[in-house]
Design an enzyme around this catalytic site. Structure first.
Site, PDB file in Angstrom:
ATOM      1  N   LYS A 113       4.443  -3.583   4.375  1.00 49.69           N
ATOM      2  CA  LYS A 113       3.253  -2.920   5.141  1.00 49.69           C
ATOM      3  C   LYS A 113       3.017  -3.291   6.575  1.00 49.69           C
ATOM      4  O   LYS A 113       2.765  -2.824   7.630  1.00 49.69           O
ATOM      5  CB  LYS A 113       2.020  -2.804   4.391  1.00 49.69           C
ATOM      6  CG  LYS A 113       2.188  -1.974   3.156  1.00 49.69           C
ATOM      7  CD  LYS A 113       0.858  -1.152   2.636  1.00 49.69           C
ATOM      8  CE  LYS A 113       1.200  -0.278   1.552  1.00 49.69           C
ATOM      9  NZ  LYS A 113       0.021   0.216   0.707  1.00 49.69           N
ATOM     10  N   LYS A 195      11.723   1.649  -2.130  1.00 53.54           N
ATOM     11  CA  LYS A 195      11.153   2.198  -3.343  1.00 53.54           C
ATOM     12  C   LYS A 195      10.465   3.756  -2.611  1.00 53.54           C
ATOM     13  O   LYS A 195      10.231   3.787  -1.604  1.00 53.54           O
ATOM     14  CB  LYS A 195       9.866   1.482  -3.958  1.00 53.54           C
ATOM     15  CG  LYS A 195       8.662   1.954  -3.727  1.00 53.54           C
ATOM     16  CD  LYS A 195       7.669   0.803  -4.075  1.00 53.54           C
ATOM     17  CE  LYS A 195       6.031   1.112  -3.442  1.00 53.54           C
ATOM     18  NZ  LYS A 195       5.457   2.342  -3.833  1.00 53.54           N
ATOM     19  N   LYS A 198       4.273   7.063  -1.444  1.00 54.64           N
ATOM     20  CA  LYS A 198       3.441   8.510  -0.836  1.00 54.64           C
ATOM     21  C   LYS A 198       3.199   8.432   0.416  1.00 54.64           C
ATOM     22  O   LYS A 198       2.897   9.542   1.053  1.00 54.64           O
ATOM     23  CB  LYS A 198       2.314   8.547  -1.989  1.00 54.64           C
ATOM     24  CG  LYS A 198       1.059   7.819  -1.787  1.00 54.64           C
ATOM     25  CD  LYS A 198       0.035   8.273  -2.331  1.00 54.64           C
ATOM     26  CE  LYS A 198      -0.491   7.312  -3.680  1.00 54.64           C
ATOM     27  NZ  LYS A 198      -0.904   6.047  -2.916  1.00 54.64           N
TER      28      LYS A 198
HETATM   29  P1  ATP Z   1       1.272   3.828  -0.685  1.00 52.93           P
HETATM   30  O1  ATP Z   1       2.572   4.556  -0.216  1.00 52.93           O
HETATM   31  O2  ATP Z   1       0.008   4.596   0.059  1.00 52.93           O
HETATM   32  O3  ATP Z   1       1.182   2.220  -0.386  1.00 52.93           O
HETATM   33  P2  ATP Z   1       2.174   4.058  -3.079  1.00 52.93           P
HETATM   34  O4  ATP Z   1       2.982   5.617  -3.553  1.00 52.93           O
HETATM   35  O5  ATP Z   1       2.970   2.806  -3.102  1.00 52.93           O
HETATM   36  O6  ATP Z   1       0.954   3.892  -1.972  1.00 52.93           O
HETATM   37  P3  ATP Z   1       0.088   3.023  -4.773  1.00 52.93           P
HETATM   38  O7  ATP Z   1      -1.098   3.779  -4.770  1.00 52.93           O
HETATM   39  O8  ATP Z   1       0.188   1.830  -4.206  1.00 52.93           O
HETATM   40  O9  ATP Z   1       1.356   3.904  -4.522  1.00 52.93           O
HETATM   41  O10 ATP Z   1       0.409   2.745  -6.419  1.00 52.93           O
HETATM   42  C1  ATP Z   1      -0.127   3.625  -7.151  1.00 52.93           C
HETATM   43  C2  ATP Z   1       0.633   3.436  -8.640  1.00 52.93           C
HETATM   44  O11 ATP Z   1       2.063   3.972  -8.435  1.00 52.93           O
HETATM   45  C3  ATP Z   1       1.059   1.890  -8.836  1.00 52.93           C
HETATM   46  O12 ATP Z   1       0.782   1.542 -10.269  1.00 52.93           O
HETATM   47  C4  ATP Z   1       2.301   1.569  -8.592  1.00 52.93           C
HETATM   48  O13 ATP Z   1       3.000   0.702  -9.230  1.00 52.93           O
HETATM   49  C5  ATP Z   1       2.989   2.780  -8.800  1.00 52.93           C
HETATM   50  N1  ATP Z   1       4.319   3.280  -7.970  1.00 52.93           N
HETATM   51  C6  ATP Z   1       4.337   3.292  -6.473  1.00 52.93           C
HETATM   52  N2  ATP Z   1       5.507   3.627  -6.260  1.00 52.93           N
HETATM   53  C7  ATP Z   1       6.128   3.656  -7.357  1.00 52.93           C
HETATM   54  C8  ATP Z   1       7.475   3.887  -7.468  1.00 52.93           C
HETATM   55  N3  ATP Z   1       8.385   4.191  -6.584  1.00 52.93           N
HETATM   56  N4  ATP Z   1       7.975   4.000  -8.831  1.00 52.93           N
HETATM   57  C9  ATP Z   1       7.174   3.625  -9.828  1.00 52.93           C
HETATM   58  N5  ATP Z   1       5.982   3.468  -9.660  1.00 52.93           N
HETATM   59  C10 ATP Z   1       5.294   3.486  -8.396  1.00 52.93           C
END
Ligand code: ATP
Ligand code: LTN
Length: 333
Positions: A113, A195, A198
């Site tokens: 990040k 990965k 969102k």
């Molecule tokens: P951001 O992009 O805003 O950092 P993010 O999409 O990584 O967010 P989070 O809100 O940080 O999502 O995570 C919410 C949940 O989704 C967590 O349990 C995280 O482990 C899971 N998660 C996030 N990305 C993935 C992925 N690519 N595959 C599986 N699980 C995921």
């Protein structure tokens, strides 16, 4: 016998994508009958990356509606907003005095990040895992269902809890991470070494939970794959195809072997089409429920108000125990 406690949270940082569902939400729904569950919108975490205030507010409502649309029963689970329970921020301060700079410096999410937001590498982004530890430890949590990307944060949470307990006695329950067998790490569609996220600036990289069927089919069709022809699970050499196989397996509830057998001898084009259709079928009922639930903000607000109070009642005794353990004088009430 009392049920073990589960705690997990998602940031209202944008519209959810399928990785958030397969890595977290889908499993929460499966666990809700067997555990005492707390599921949170972690808005304090979200502002570690700059947010538009009006959007953050909307995204928080959207996220609650999505929790419910995915099948979380508000009667069975305590669903609340992190900033409504001030104990989270209070415990985070204490725990930050039990966390080393060197530990935080090693966190890959921080490094990722910080690289993505170079103009805003703030202290909150650095201390993010301490706040996550506070979330979890406040409620004597036993299990934390999250995606694989959170493993490092879970290890740190355990280390902080054990360090605190070693100095002050058994104050905290030491929690365990809980990771799904399939779908724990969905990769980006255009860049399968990264990965799916969102908050990715390119929407072609993820499938949002609210994407229209035609958009989903197109995104799957355009997903990056290799120049080979085999549909075989091999994340190292065939990252794109393996990722699509994981998506298909979670969307249809099948095993990787089933997927491999079903598509033996078929071309990538047919497979991608089937993946798109499976995702559409998985999301259709969720999308329908979401739009119904999202309309009724008054009901959402009422639920949040009641639940914040319930969460505070659970959090307060832990914080008092912690204050007492570190040697703070009790205020007279
Ligand atoms: P951001 O992009 O805003 O950092 P993010 O999409 O990584 O967010 P989070 O809100 O940080 O999502 O995570 C919410 C949940 O989704 C967590 O349990 C995280 O482990 C899971 N998660 C996030 N990305 C993935 C992925 N690519 N595959 C599986 N699980 C995921
Ligand atoms: N760090 C998590 C979100 C999060 C969380 C938590 C998950 C914040 N607090 C407590 C589980 C338990 C993330 O970025 N996915």
């Amino acid at each position: 016998m009392t049920k073990p406690t589960i705690f997990s949270g998602i940031q209202p940082s944008g519209h959810l994508m399928i990785g958030n569902y397969t890595g977290a939400l889908k499993n929460w729904v499966e666990l809700q009958d067997h555990y005492h569950c707390l599921f949170v919108m972690v808005d304090l975490h979200t502002i570690s990356v700059q947010q538009d205030p009006a959007e953050l507010r909307q995204h928080t409502y959207d996220l609650i509606a999505m929790y419910l649309a995915c099948g979380l029963d508000p009667k069975k689970n305590l669903i609340f907003v992190q900033s409504h329970v001030t104990e989270h921020a209070e415990l985070a301060w204490i725990l930050s005095c039990y966390t080393f700079m060197g530990e935080l410096n090693r966190m890959t999410q921080y490094k990722d990040k910080a690289a993505r937001h170079q103009a805003n590498i703030n202290a909150g982004l650095f201390g993010y895992p301490v706040l996550m530890a506070a979330d979890i430890l406040l409620y004597n949590t036993n299990l934390v269902p999250v995606g694989n990307d959170q493993k490092q944060h879970m290890e740190l949470t355990r280390d902080i809890a054990q360090r605190f307990n070693a100095r002050h006695g058994e104050v905290f329950t030491v929690p365990e991470g809980y990771y799904p067998k399939v779908g724990a790490r969905i990769m980006s569609l255009q860049n399968p070494d990264k990965k799916m996220s969102k908050s990715d600036s390119n929407s072609q990289n993820y499938i949002a939970m609210l994407d229209q069927p035609s958009v989903i089919l197109k995104k799957c069709k355009r997903a990056v794959t290799d120049s080979d022809t085999d549909i075989r699970f091999d994340p190292e050499n065939k990252a794109g195809i393996s990722n699509l196989m994981s998506i298909y397996a979670t969307a249809t509830g099948s095993t990787m072997d089933d997927v491999q057998n079903a598509f033996e001898g078929k071309g990538y084009g047919d497979f991608k089409k089937a993946v798109g259709e499976a995702v559409v079928a998985m999301l259709e009922p969720i999308q329908k429920r979401y739009h119904e639930i999202r309309k009724d903000e008054t009901s959402i607000e009422k639920m949040l108000q009641v639940n914040a109070e319930k969460a505070r009642e659970l959090a307060r005794p832990t914080l008092e125990k912690v204050y007492d353990a570190v040697g703070f004088v009790k205020p007279l009430r």
